[in-house]
Every structure is written in structure tokens, then in C-alpha cells.
Design a protein around this motif. Structure first.
Motif, PDB file in Angstrom:
ATOM      1  N   ASP A   1       0.942  -1.345  -0.125  1.00 10.56           N
ATOM      2  CA  ASP A   1       0.058  -0.045   0.004  1.00 10.56           C
ATOM      3  C   ASP A   1       0.674   1.140  -0.044  1.00 10.56           C
ATOM      4  O   ASP A   1       0.535   2.345  -0.480  1.00 10.56           O
ATOM      5  CB  ASP A   1      -1.017   0.151   1.072  1.00 10.56           C
ATOM      6  N   ARG A   2       2.225   1.081   0.458  1.00 13.50           N
ATOM      7  CA  ARG A   2       2.974   2.417   0.783  1.00 13.50           C
ATOM      8  C   ARG A   2       3.898   2.229  -0.680  1.00 13.50           C
ATOM      9  O   ARG A   2       4.032   3.621  -1.144  1.00 13.50           O
ATOM     10  CB  ARG A   2       3.716   2.277   1.836  1.00 13.50           C
TER      11      ARG A   2
ATOM     12  N   TRP B   1      -3.513   3.080  -7.959  1.00 14.37           N
ATOM     13  CA  TRP B   1      -2.336   3.472  -6.862  1.00 14.37           C
ATOM     14  C   TRP B   1      -1.518   4.469  -7.032  1.00 14.37           C
ATOM     15  O   TRP B   1      -1.707   5.345  -6.389  1.00 14.37           O
ATOM     16  CB  TRP B   1      -1.648   2.053  -6.632  1.00 14.37           C
TER      17      TRP B   1
ATOM     18  N   HIS C   1      -1.266   8.279  -4.882  1.00 17.50           N
ATOM     19  CA  HIS C   1      -0.027   8.435  -4.407  1.00 17.50           C
ATOM     20  C   HIS C   1       0.696   9.302  -4.978  1.00 17.50           C
ATOM     21  O   HIS C   1       2.149   9.488  -5.038  1.00 17.50           O
ATOM     22  CB  HIS C   1       0.770   7.262  -4.208  1.00 17.50           C
TER      23      HIS C   1
ATOM     24  N   GLN D   1      -4.328  13.470  -2.564  1.00 19.89           N
ATOM     25  CA  GLN D   1      -3.492  12.816  -2.999  1.00 19.89           C
ATOM     26  C   GLN D   1      -2.638  12.649  -1.261  1.00 19.89           C
ATOM     27  O   GLN D   1      -2.519  13.616  -0.726  1.00 19.89           O
ATOM     28  CB  GLN D   1      -2.560  12.987  -3.835  1.00 19.89           C
ATOM     29  N   ARG D   2      -2.110  11.350  -1.295  1.00 17.78           N
ATOM     30  CA  ARG D   2      -1.274  11.077  -0.075  1.00 17.78           C
ATOM     31  C   ARG D   2      -0.194   9.928  -0.261  1.00 17.78           C
ATOM     32  O   ARG D   2      -0.171   9.416  -1.255  1.00 17.78           O
ATOM     33  CB  ARG D   2      -2.132  10.330   0.990  1.00 17.78           C
ATOM     34  N   ARG D   3       0.825  10.060   0.603  1.00 14.89           N
ATOM     35  CA  ARG D   3       1.930   9.269   0.360  1.00 14.89           C
ATOM     36  C   ARG D   3       1.675   7.999   1.099  1.00 14.89           C
ATOM     37  O   ARG D   3       2.101   6.861   0.275  1.00 14.89           O
ATOM     38  CB  ARG D   3       3.234   9.900   1.185  1.00 14.89           C
ATOM     39  N   SER D   4       0.972   7.661   2.015  1.00 12.08           N
ATOM     40  CA  SER D   4       0.976   6.574   2.874  1.00 12.08           C
ATOM     41  C   SER D   4      -0.200   6.549   3.770  1.00 12.08           C
ATOM     42  O   SER D   4      -0.847   7.694   4.141  1.00 12.08           O
ATOM     43  CB  SER D   4       1.990   6.062   3.722  1.00 12.08           C
TER      44      SER D   4
ATOM     45  N   GLU E   1      -7.048   2.707  -0.532  1.00 14.71           N
ATOM     46  CA  GLU E   1      -5.751   2.927   0.453  1.00 14.71           C
ATOM     47  C   GLU E   1      -5.476   1.841   1.367  1.00 14.71           C
ATOM     48  O   GLU E   1      -4.444   1.719   1.730  1.00 14.71           O
ATOM     49  CB  GLU E   1      -5.793   4.195   1.066  1.00 14.71           C
TER      50      GLU E   1
ATOM     51  N   SER F   1      -9.234   8.767   0.262  1.00 12.14           N
ATOM     52  CA  SER F   1      -8.697  10.203   0.102  1.00 12.14           C
ATOM     53  C   SER F   1      -9.759  10.925  -1.001  1.00 12.14           C
ATOM     54  O   SER F   1      -9.358  12.138  -1.321  1.00 12.14           O
ATOM     55  CB  SER F   1      -7.561  10.004  -0.943  1.00 12.14           C
TER      56      SER F   1
END
Length: 471
Positions: free
Chosen positions: A75-76, A201, A205, A243-246, A388, A462
């Protein structure tokens, strides 16, 4: 991605990602089939019957922890990086298993082999569901998970020859089996390099430009192959994404327990039931035949071939119904139906009415339904949680469900064998009860996900304007 017609691109995904289940089936079958050989001093290991069960449990423990560890990384850092890394770990560990000269070495290398396979579950199931059109997601997912049984059949046939001491020495044949598994894994690795990252994904991200470019390339290729112009996407289907990184463990747990508590119970129930049944039976079935029904060591593995065929045909023949008749009805039918058939099998076995051939025939019938239901468990947890947390959700339910059912099952059955036929029948009743209970949970808490986009089933965390889901 959901509106794409079927094309060579989708076959690439199926072959590149789905074939790993053949490896898992091969691994489980080899250990189950050679279990009796490993108990012989001439094998070079000299395990006890109970230690064969412990080896199975160690493999499953590795798979559970590997699923959690690599599921989080999936996921990351992305689906593609992890399904390459996890397959690489499997290759290294299974080669080292072939060179084990002491029980502790065998256990350690089996643990890391399981860790690689467990990581595959999270990375691959999430990638498959994010790349396959919604209208065929059920059939494809079940068929891919069902390919596990091709590995089972191959492993069973393979071990028949590898256990023949007129061809291979007692301490060589089982080592060659693990080496051949590594060769197959290497071939899969070469094919898998061409499978792309999940655009879903990538977009969430922060790689939206790369995602748009990738989707455009896929769409252009599909249009050229099918000679069909793709329809425009309706404006109401659009979702605004922050958007997000993790996504941290805390948020994953919070979402599962507070936003989707019924889905949490559903996923856990489905995984515990099928994990206990499958791991208990397949890691120890050869021992049941050789120790209780007095089948020769070199003949027992053949019994796994018809069982594997029944398991493979279940998802293949019933898979379409999961997309047409619906998830809830079919999963309930498969779990409860297989549980009822297993109760009948236990009654006949305990009464002494079954021999090696008829017991195997009963298991074919049980697993025809159980296999479709078990494959649908992976499909379910992949569909019903947000983008996510998808890989981590798969990892969690696999780890917890398999940890409870898959570790306890082989150890329990490994010890029940010494108690004779009646003791094994009790183990069968336990497995049947867990399957029926899981089927009832599906009946009341199941999610009608057939034909729906993943974002319609569970809105991304998100999403600025979340898509509403019914449960």
C-alpha cells in the motif's frame, strides 16, 4: 479501467500475476505428499509425524507475517515493486529449503518461503482487482485463485516420481521437488516484469501524470487490438482525490472497525473457515492415507490429483455465477454446501465405510464447492475496503484467518492422526462447523459487489466527495 473490453492486456495480467497461485499449490502439496518420506531417517531430516505438522504451521506462520509486512509495503510503495520482491524472496527461500540438512534449517527456510508467498497474496490480489474490469472481476479472481490447484495436481504427480527410490535416492528426491518449484518461479518472474503498476494506486499516491499516461497507453492498445472506440466516462463517475503518500496502521484499523465493522466480521469469518479446512487437510492428507488407511508412500500422492481437479473445476465452472447470480448467494451456497458434505464424509469415515478411493471421491465433492467459496473470500476482502487499505486488508484477513485456522489446523490434525480414524473424524466435524458458520455470516452480512466499480463498493479514503456505499 472498468469500461475496457477484454484484450491481450488482461491476459498479460492474468498470466503474469495469477500463476503464482500455482507455486503456492505446488509448495503445499509437496510438503504434504512428501511428509511420510521426511519422517524416514534415510531422508536426511528424520522428522517425526508431529514435526511434519509443525513444518506446515511454520510455513503458514511465515505466510501470515509476510502478508502483514509486505501488505503494508504494497500500500505504501506500490503493487509492482512488491510483487517482484516477494517472488524473489520465495525463489531464494525455496532453493535453500532444498539444501536443508537438519530440521531447524528446514523450518527456517519454510518460514521465509511462506513469507514470500504471503506477501504475494496482498500485492497480487489488490493489483488484479484494480486492473480487471468490474463485470468480469468475480470470474477472473476465482479462476486465478483456483489455479492454485493446477500447482497441487502438478506437485502431486511430481512427487510420485520423486519419491520413487528406484529413480531418486531417499535423501535426494524431495530436494529436487523444491528446486523445480524455484525454476517455475523464475519463469513467472520473467513474465511478471511486463505487468504495469496499478493506475489507481499511482493516482492516489501523487503520480497522477504517470497514471494518466499509463491508462492512455493501455486504452490505445486495447482500441487497436479490439477495433472498438472506448466510450467516454460519464461526469458523475468522477471523484476528486486528495493525494497522500501513505496510510498508517492506525487509520487502517480505525476504518475497518468503525466504518466497516460488519465487513470486518465477514472477512474474518470467511478466512478462518476456509483456512482451517484447507491447511488441515492438505498438509496431512498423505499421512492419513499412509498411517491410517495403509496406502504405500509412493501411491498416496496420486490421491491429491483428483482432489485438485475438483478444486480447480469449482471456481472455473461456478465463477461466472458470482458475477451473474451474485456474491452473497453463491458464497453462502459454497460454504454451507461444502460444510454439509463434509459432515457426511466424517460420518462415513468414522463408521469405517470409506477406503482411500471413496474418501478421495468425497473430498472431491466437498472441495468442488469449498474451493469456489475460498477463492471468493480473497475476492470479497479485496473489494469491500477502500483503495488505500486494500492490500493491507487482504494481508490482515489472510494473516489472522490463516493464523487461527491454518496454523492450528495442521498441528491439530498432525496430532489427531495418532488417535486413529475416530480422532480425524472429529477434526472433520470441526472444519465443517467453521465452514457452515462462515456461510451463515455471508448470508446476513454479505456485500452485493457484483458488476460494481471498486470505488462504488467502498469510496477511497482520499476522496474529497466520497461515493456512498450501502453498508
Amino acid at each position: 479501467m472498468d469500461r475496457l473490453p477484454w484484450s491481450r492486456f488482461h491476459w498479460l495480467v492474468v498470466i503474469g500475476l495469477g500463476t503464482v497461485w500455482i507455486l503456492d499449490g505446488l509448495e503445499v502439496t509437496i510438503v504434504g505428499a512428501i511428509g511420510s518420506r521426511l519422517t524416514e531417517p534415510s531422508s536426511g531430516l528424520g522428522l517425526t509425524t508431529a514435526q511434519v505438522g509443525y513444518a506446515a504451521a511454520v510455513y503458514v506462520a511465515g505466510a501470515c507475517l509476510g502478508a502483514l509486512f509486505f501488505g503494508y509495503l504494497t500500500d505504501r510503495f506500490g503493487r509492482k515493486k512488491l510483487f517482484i520482491i516477494t517472488l524473489g524472496l520465495y525463489l531464494l527461500a525455496t532453493v535453500l529449503t532444498a539444501f536443508s540438512v537438519a530440521p531447524w534449517m528446514f523450518f527456517v527456510f519454510r518460514f521465509f518461503t511462506g513469507a514470500g508467498i504471503g506477501g504475494e497474496y496482498a500485492a497480487i490480489n489488490s493489483a488484479i482487482d484494480e486492473l480487471i474490469p468490474a463485470r468480469r472481476r468475480g470470474l477472473v479472481d476465482l479462476a486465478i485463485n483456483g489455479s492454485y490447484w493446477l500447482g497441487t495436481a502438478f506437485g502431486a504427480v511430481l512427487t510420485v516420481f520423486l519419491l520413487d527410490t528406484s529413480i531418486f535416492a531417499a535423501n535426494i528426491g524431495w530436494r529436487v521437488a523444491f528446486g523445480l518449484g524455484a525454476v517455475l518461479g523464475l519463469v513467472i518472474l520473467l513474465v511478471r516484469r511486463n505487468v504495469p503498476e496499478s493506475p489507481r494506486w499511482m493516482f492516489i499516491h501523487g503520480r497522477d501524470e504517470d497514471a494518466e499516461k499509463l491508462v492512455a497507453e493501455i486504452e490505445h492498445g486495447v482500441e487497436e487490438q479490439t477495433h472498438e472506440k472506448l466510450a467516454d466516462i460519464p461526469e458523475q463517475k468522477s471523484i476528486e482525490i486528495h493525494q497522500r503518500r501513505s496510510t498508517g496502521f492506525g487509520e487502517i484499523v480505525r476504518v475497518a472497525l468503525t466504518k466497516y465493522p460488519k465487513r470486518f466480521v465477514l472477512g474474518l469469518s470467511l478466512f478462518i473457515g476456509q483456512a482451517f479446512l484447507y491447511n488441515a487437510v492438505f498438509f496431512t492428507y498423505a499421512l492419513v492415507l499412509t498411517k491410517l488407511l495403509h496406502v504405500p508412500d509412493n501411491i498416496a500422492p496420486w490421491s491429491l490429483v483428483p482432489i485438485a481437479i475438483g478444486n480447480f473445476l469449482g471456481p472455473l465452472l461456478l465463477g461466472r455465477l458470482f458475477d451473474s447470480v451474485g456474491r452473497r448467494f453463491m458464497i453462502t451456497l459454497c460454504y454451507i454446501g461444502s460444510g454439509v458434505l463434509l459432515v457426511g464424509t466424517a460420518l462415513l469415515f468414522d463408521a469405517g465405510a470409506l477406503n482411500a478411493v471413496t474418501l478421495t471421491a468425497c473430498w472431491m465433492a466437498v472441495f468442488f464447492l469449498a474451493s469456489a467459496g475460498a477463492s471468493a473470500a480473497y475476492l470479497t476482502v479485496s473489494e469491500i475496503f477502500p483503495m488505500e487499505t486494500r492490500a493491507m486488508a487482504i494481508a490482515f484477513f489472510y494473516a489472522v484467518g490463516t493464523g487461527l485456522g491454518g496454523i492450528i489446523g495442521p498441528i491439530l490434525f498432525g496430532n489427531l492422526i495418532s488417535g486413529g480414524i475416530h480422532a480425524i473424524a472429529i477434526g472433520y466435524y470441526i472444519g465443517a462447523g467453521l465452514m457452515i458458520a462462515a456461510g451463515l455470516v455471508e448470508l446476513f452480512l454479505g456485500v452485493d459487489a457484483e458488476g460494481k466499480s471498486l470505488e462504488d463498493i467502498a469510496s477511497p479514503l482520499s476522496a474529497e466527495t466520497p461515493v456512498q456505499s450501502k453498508r
